[in-house]
Design an enzyme around this catalytic site. Structure first.
Site, PDB file in Angstrom:
ATOM      1  N   ASP A 357      74.971  52.369  61.244  1.00 37.46           N
ATOM      2  CA  ASP A 357      73.909  53.117  60.595  1.00 37.46           C
ATOM      3  C   ASP A 357      74.251  54.608  60.579  1.00 37.46           C
ATOM      4  OD1 ASP A 357      71.064  53.189  59.609  1.00 37.46           O
ATOM      5  OD2 ASP A 357      70.824  54.427  61.399  1.00 37.46           O
ATOM      6  N   GLU A 394      77.940  52.983  57.042  1.00 35.85           N
ATOM      7  CA  GLU A 394      77.000  53.550  56.072  1.00 35.85           C
ATOM      8  C   GLU A 394      77.424  55.015  55.951  1.00 35.85           C
ATOM      9  OE1 GLU A 394      72.216  53.749  55.233  1.00 35.85           O
ATOM     10  OE2 GLU A 394      72.887  54.204  57.262  1.00 35.85           O
TER      11      GLU A 394
END
Length: 694
Positions: A357, A394
């Site tokens: 993330d 990401e």
């Protein structure tokens, strides 16, 4: 060194202990506790024995560590003899310099969680408010026998070219009563096992689980605020990087049960040939900001080491995560924590990969400045334990470090391709000037990834992810509808590249509903024929709606929960199309090459690339081995297009597999419907797929 006793129990004997490994470990004469703190002046081990019926602070046994005997370098340690091998809760009180201006946040009134605790003890049941507040403790289990993975068990070890990823949330998958599971199983790791047959029928072969590290779903309720009606059901707020989310255990079973049941789930996935990828959050923790801090661990252990600080501005926490703090990932100690955590999940839980993330945070130095060769990113790429794992970034963060196509990768890291998402959305909904970039995206984004030894599969292609609109909402809403989140609609992304097909939101207009259905199928066809690694979102296989909410992290309701009844209603139509399209991809290796396309691999039936108003694209992907060419055409115009169909390969003829304008089951016919002729009338906002067959 010392003895303490509580009541009539066996007295505990303390000795100096050893610095490694960090956390709790078994040693010859008992259990060893070791914790890092560079700046602490005092460390006290706190032990709690719930088996004796005590869980309040009054009955906590405390032992103050001696700086001379219990400290090696920056690691504090003690060995304790006489402790049970399981069922003991522990934490630390830590004190040190009080200078906020220097970056310290010590407070020895708080019992802190060991960053290396392998299990975390807190509340038993998900989002049950009467159980809060709850002191978090680390715990351990050296009594249970090793988990039995089975004699014939093996890891799927799927080639990256073959992956079709399904992004899902453990709780939301079965929490709804429509799952028809027993209430004690709903929303748990075991509940997921029950629904693996659905995933096999759909055709996906990898799941990407939203966070399963311990988090506090009630953190939004700590003090009155506009979001205090919500529950953090997504889990992007890590408390500990080693412990599985304990409230995903069935029947409130607690941390030991959660650990075992998570392994049961992974084993069941693997026995079904499905890989397990974890969405991991190493960019920040649950401890929030300096205005409303939520001290549970790192902040009180050594704030100056664990977090990025602005030392030129009163040592305020830097916030590149959008969540109040930023983990200082390239500090040597924090970097080792992250690596140890990842290795733990691979060795203990047999995890197959990780999606990081806001991974651009992991590319920043201690002062927040971007690094060209971030040590953590490099070591993850080179680590031997992680070498069998898929690693996915990401490649952006909330500080503007956008690294799509430029993420430091050592030819190992894949990326969520945010440009793919935006460009596919814009072409399919009919934006002008998108034809050329659409062609680039479906053919593997060579403009981004054809560098060094990177491959098309390093592009994780997606139209939809947990963030943003669902696929149904992408074709049903022009703008977000986030009022339920309590922030006056200010949260969530504004650039959705969505189109409501004529009416905003829910409607009974059959023409609009038909167009929306076509558009969802068009998006899915584009995703499944693209070179690269496709990822879809849980629920899109039946057309799940969140009613226009594009930031639904805080709703432990039908907004997020998989609706099994709707799946049944749409099984023969929408679901069937999605499933057959995934299986078509699996059956046609030319759609998932391990190298970038060259001019012999594809023929673009196009000579008007520069025409900004053209929204039609047709091309043939060539099969050099057997002549099983695939012809594709996408029409994003609002009118019919008469396409000229090229001749099929020698001794072959075309069969129609897909026409998204046709009603189910004619919209996809896997074996193909024989097609003769040199032209095909392609309906507005639709796509076709022809296959060359003998």
């Amino acid at each position: 060194m010392g003895h303490t006793s509580s009541g009539n129990e066996v007295p505990l004997k303390y000795s100096s202990g050893k610095a490694f490994p960090l956390g709790v470990s078994q040693v010859d004469d008992g259990l060893n506790f070791a914790i890092f703190s560079q700046h602490a002046s005092s460390v006290t081990l706190c032990l709690n024995f719930p088996e004796r019926g005590n869980q309040d602070d009054v009955d906590i046994v405390e032992f103050a560590l001696d700086r001379q005997r219990n400290k090696t370098g920056d690691i504090w340690h003690v060995s304790v003899e006489g402790l049970p091998a399981s069922g003991v809760l522990y934490g630390y009180r830590i004190n040190g310099p009080q200078g906020w201006q220097q970056g310290h946040r010590f407070d020895d009134s708080v019992i802190l969680l060991d960053p290396y605790a392998k299990l975390v003890y807190g509340r038993k049941h998900f989002a049950v408010e009467k159980e809060k507040p709850s002191q978090l403790f680390g715990t351990y289990d050296f009594d249970s026998s090793p988990f039995d993975w089975g004699d014939n068990y093996k890891l799927p070890n799927l080639p990256e070219t073959d992956l079709v990823i399904y992004e899902m949330n453990v709780r939301a998958f079965t929490a709804d009563e429509s799952s028809r599971l027993a209430p004690a199983i709903r929303g748990s790791y075991l509940g997921v096992i029950d629904k693996i047959p659905h995933l096999l029928e759909l055709g996906v072969n990898a799941v990407e689980l939203l966070p399963v590290f311990e988090f506090d779903e009630l953190e939004l309720k700590r003090f009155p605020n506009p979001r205090d009606h919500m529950v953090n059901t997504w889990g992007y707020s890590t408390i500990n990087f080693f412990a599985p989310m304990s409230r995903y255990a069935s029947a409130g079973g607690g941390p030991v049960a959660a650990s075992k049941e998570l392994k049961q789930m992974v084993k069941a996935f693997h026995n079904s040939g499905i890989e397990v990828i974890l969405d991991v959050v190493y960019n920040h923790t649950n401890e929030a900001d300096d205005v409303n801090p939520y001290m549970t661990s790192f902040r009180g252990i050594d704030n100056k080491v664990y977090y990025m600080l602005d030392l030129n501005n009163s040592a305020q926490l830097l916030n590149f995560s959008g969540c109040g703090n930023t983990l200082n990932c390239n500090h040597p100690v924090v970097k080792e924590l992250v690596l140890d955590s990842l290795r733990h999940w691979v060795k203990e839980y047999h995890i197959d990969g990780f999606r990081f993330d806001l991974a651009s945070v992991l590319c920043r130095g201690p002062d927040g400045s971007p690094l060209d060769a971030p040590p953590l990113i490099k070591e993850i790429a080179k680590d031997s334990v992680l070498s069998r794992c898929k690693i996915i970034a990401e490649p952006w963060d909330c500080g503007g470090l956008y690294l799509v196509g430029r993420f430091p990768n050592w030819d190992r890291w894949a990326e969520w391709n945010g440009k793919y998402r935006d460009d596919i959305r814009r072409f399919i909904k009919g934006d002008p000037g998108m034809k050329g970039v659409f062609a680039t995206r479906v053919s593997g984004s060579a403009d981004l990834y054809q560098v060094n030894n990177r491959k098309p599969y390093h592009s994780v292609n997606f139209v939809i992810a947990h963030d943003g609109f669902t696929l149904c909402d992408l074709v049903s809403y022009n703008s977000k509808h986030n009022d339920a989140n309590g922030e006056g609609g200010r949260d969530g992304c504004n650039d959705n590249y969505s189109w409501n097909c004529g009416i905003e939101g829910e409607t009974n207009d059959l023409n609009v509903l038909s167009l929306r259905s076509r558009q969802m199928k068009n998006f899915h066809v584009a995703l499944m024929i693209s070179q690269g690694t496709p990822m879809m979102l849980m629920g899109d296989e039946y057309g799940h709606t969140r009613y226009g909410n594009n930031n639904s992290y805080g709703h432990d309701t039908h907004i997020n929960n998989f609706q099994w009844g709707q799946l049944e209603e749409r099984k023969d139509g929408h679901f069937r199309f999605f499933s057959e399209m995934i299986k078509f991809r699996h059956n046609h290796p030319i759609l998932r090459r391990d190298r970038f396309l060259n001019k012999n691999d594809v023929t673009w039936h196009e000579n008007r690339w520069e025409n900004q108003d053209s929204k039609f694209l047709a091309f043939t992907i060539h099969d050099h081995s057997s002549g099983g060419d695939i012809y594709l055409a996408f029409n994003a115009h609002e009118y019919f297009v008469d396409a000229v169909i090229p001749p099929p390969p020698h001794h072959k003829s075309w069969s129609r597999v897909v026409d998204t304008n046709l009603e189910s089951p004619k919209d996809i016919v896997p074996e193909g419907v024989p097609f003769t002729g040199s032209g095909y009338r392609i309906a507005p906002y639709s796509s076709i797929l022809l296959k060359a067959k003998p």
